[in-house]
Design a protein around this motif. Structure first.
Motif, PDB file in Angstrom:
ATOM      1  N   GLU A 274       0.540  -1.296  -0.097  1.00 41.67           N
ATOM      2  CA  GLU A 274      -0.129   0.111   0.110  1.00 41.67           C
ATOM      3  C   GLU A 274       1.012   1.185  -0.524  1.00 41.67           C
ATOM      4  O   GLU A 274       0.647   2.274  -0.781  1.00 41.67           O
ATOM      5  N   VAL A 275       1.714   1.138   0.377  1.00 40.92           N
ATOM      6  CA  VAL A 275       2.903   2.110   0.646  1.00 40.92           C
ATOM      7  C   VAL A 275       3.688   2.686  -0.592  1.00 40.92           C
ATOM      8  O   VAL A 275       3.386   3.605  -0.878  1.00 40.92           O
ATOM      9  N   MET A 276       4.044   1.715  -1.407  1.00 37.69           N
ATOM     10  CA  MET A 276       4.441   1.722  -2.639  1.00 37.69           C
ATOM     11  C   MET A 276       4.012   2.677  -3.563  1.00 37.69           C
ATOM     12  O   MET A 276       4.078   3.656  -3.884  1.00 37.69           O
ATOM     13  N   GLY A 277       2.442   2.271  -3.208  1.00 39.66           N
ATOM     14  CA  GLY A 277       1.000   3.118  -4.572  1.00 39.66           C
ATOM     15  C   GLY A 277       1.201   4.031  -4.157  1.00 39.66           C
ATOM     16  O   GLY A 277       0.634   5.261  -4.831  1.00 39.66           O
ATOM     17  N   HIS A 278       1.266   4.749  -3.124  1.00 43.06           N
ATOM     18  CA  HIS A 278       1.463   6.376  -2.343  1.00 43.06           C
ATOM     19  C   HIS A 278       2.544   7.412  -2.946  1.00 43.06           C
ATOM     20  O   HIS A 278       1.957   8.347  -2.070  1.00 43.06           O
ATOM     21  N   PHE A 279       3.113   6.961  -2.963  1.00 42.44           N
ATOM     22  CA  PHE A 279       4.293   8.089  -3.318  1.00 42.44           C
ATOM     23  C   PHE A 279       3.489   8.325  -4.325  1.00 42.44           C
ATOM     24  O   PHE A 279       3.440   7.946  -5.675  1.00 42.44           O
ATOM     25  N   SER A 280       4.432   9.787  -4.431  1.00 44.91           N
ATOM     26  CA  SER A 280       4.378  10.356  -5.520  1.00 44.91           C
ATOM     27  C   SER A 280       5.084  10.076  -6.822  1.00 44.91           C
ATOM     28  O   SER A 280       6.316   9.872  -6.794  1.00 44.91           O
TER      29      SER A 280
ATOM     30  N   LYS B 205      -0.508   8.503   5.774  1.00 45.40           N
ATOM     31  CA  LYS B 205       0.189   9.725   6.891  1.00 45.40           C
ATOM     32  C   LYS B 205       1.416   9.008   6.394  1.00 45.40           C
ATOM     33  O   LYS B 205       2.663  10.168   6.217  1.00 45.40           O
ATOM     34  N   PHE B 206       1.771   7.762   6.237  1.00 45.19           N
ATOM     35  CA  PHE B 206       3.464   7.465   6.103  1.00 45.19           C
ATOM     36  C   PHE B 206       3.476   7.977   5.204  1.00 45.19           C
ATOM     37  O   PHE B 206       4.915   9.042   5.325  1.00 45.19           O
ATOM     38  N   CYS B 207       3.448   7.698   3.749  1.00 48.08           N
ATOM     39  CA  CYS B 207       4.625   8.656   2.797  1.00 48.08           C
ATOM     40  C   CYS B 207       3.703  10.292   2.384  1.00 48.08           C
ATOM     41  O   CYS B 207       5.229  10.900   2.318  1.00 48.08           O
ATOM     42  N   SER B 208       2.919  10.406   3.710  1.00 47.41           N
ATOM     43  CA  SER B 208       2.813  12.096   3.748  1.00 47.41           C
ATOM     44  C   SER B 208       4.397  12.511   4.334  1.00 47.41           C
ATOM     45  O   SER B 208       4.938  13.235   4.523  1.00 47.41           O
ATOM     46  N   VAL B 209       4.638  11.586   5.693  1.00 44.92           N
ATOM     47  CA  VAL B 209       5.441  11.996   6.611  1.00 44.92           C
ATOM     48  C   VAL B 209       7.275  11.942   6.407  1.00 44.92           C
ATOM     49  O   VAL B 209       7.960  13.030   6.082  1.00 44.92           O
ATOM     50  N   VAL B 210       7.563  11.472   4.904  1.00 44.44           N
ATOM     51  CA  VAL B 210       8.725  11.043   4.556  1.00 44.44           C
ATOM     52  C   VAL B 210       8.426  12.465   3.318  1.00 44.44           C
ATOM     53  O   VAL B 210       9.788  12.530   3.399  1.00 44.44           O
ATOM     54  N   GLU B 211       7.596  12.254   2.576  1.00 45.30           N
ATOM     55  CA  GLU B 211       7.635  13.294   1.253  1.00 45.30           C
ATOM     56  C   GLU B 211       7.553  14.918   2.390  1.00 45.30           C
ATOM     57  O   GLU B 211       8.986  15.780   1.704  1.00 45.30           O
ATOM     58  N   ASN B 212       7.464  14.851   3.441  1.00 50.06           N
ATOM     59  CA  ASN B 212       7.491  16.452   3.541  1.00 50.06           C
ATOM     60  C   ASN B 212       8.749  16.699   4.438  1.00 50.06           C
ATOM     61  O   ASN B 212       9.204  16.891   5.039  1.00 50.06           O
TER      62      ASN B 212
END
Length: 285
Positions: free
Chosen positions: A46-52, A275-282
């Motif tokens: 799921e995480v892999m699919g949500h990264f930009s 939420k995890f992807c948002s933390v990483v991207e920020n």
């Protein structure tokens, strides 16, 4: 959102590693899964699919798991060294000189160990519900006896593999905070993972290398202040395996940020991948 998945097999000194890759962005991140009934896709799909599209995301099946090799000689003092050096060789083969690194549970301990040894290569570190920050073994001496003196871990995997009800109970107790997220397809995945070749052995190797009569191993809290890259801990608020208090103490020792995901347990990133992807991207601008 990144949509295309590639699969790569990479030869290392310690065995062949199967890697899942999504995207071709300039920002690189490697995601390390945990132990037990786990694999790259089970924890990180799921995480892999949500990264930009700014990211290239790699998720390897670690040694002993998924489609990677399952060595017989993992257990012991060299357990974490082998996993750390495998990540190094994997990154070298992928042409990654610098990259962000995230690790869940056992993978969190491997990620922190890698960052402490090869800090110049890690642009940002994200330990997720990580092993390696708790000073005490859960259930104390009983756990040491259970892990070191019996083969009950292997039987435990067979029990779960043979019982859908047991798999649901385990997911509810330790992994998933919101029961609505314990779907029938998820239970199918857990059962398949527990039935896979070597799953119980991989967990036993991890446990016997990590919980000894001398205490827990590794214990990184006293070393985390050495880290010079951005460090962000992510943890489930209700994780029974890695208590929130341990995460907050480790974050303080590292001078790091901690994101506690409300109502989540040990698989916090599977429950709240966006939420995890948002933390990483920020964190990685």
């Amino acid at each position: 959102m990144i949509s295309i998945m590639e699969e790569i097999d990479i030869k290392t000194t310690y065995g062949n590693i199967h890697v899942y890759k999504r995207g071709n962005g300039e920002k690189k991140i490697i995601l390390l899964h945990g132990s037990g009934c786990d694999s790259a896709m089970l924890s990180w799909r799921e995480v892999m699919g949500h990264f930009s599209e700014d990211f290239t995301v790699y998720a390897p099946d670690q040694l002993g798991y998924g489609k990677s090799d399952k060595p017989d000689n993992m257990c012991g003092n060299s357990f974490y060294d082998i996993h750390i050096e495998t990540v190094r060789e994997l990154a070298d083969s992928l042409g990654l000189q610098k990259f962000a690194l995230a690790g869940l549970s056992m993978g969190g301990a491997v990620a922190m160990g890698f960052a402490l040894k090869y800090g110049e290569r890690v642009t940002a570190l994200f330990p997720v519900d990580p092993w390696g920050i708790s000073e005490k073994i859960p259930f104390g001496k009983f756990s040491v006896w259970y892990i070191q003196k019996t083969d009950l871990t292997l039987k435990q995997f067979r029990w779960i593999a043979d019982s859908r009800a047991m798999a649901k109970w385990f997911a509810s107790y330790a992994l998933i905070g919101d029961r609505k997220n314990i779907t029938e397809p998820l239970i199918d995945e857990i059962l398949e993972a527990c039935r896979s070749d070597g799953a119980g052995k991989a967990m036993q190797d991890y446990q016997r290398s990590s919980c000894t009569d001398k205490g827990v191993f590794p214990y990184y809290v006293n070393e985390l202040s050495k880290l010079r890259m951005p460090v962000v801990f992510v943890s489930g608020e209700k994780d029974p395996l890695v208590p929130k208090a341990d995460v907050l103490r480790a974050a303080k020792a590292a001078g790091a940020t901690a994101h506690i995901l409300k109502n989540c347990k040990h698989w916090s990133v599977k429950e709240k991948p966006q939420k995890f992807c948002s933390v990483v991207e920020n964190t990685i601008k």
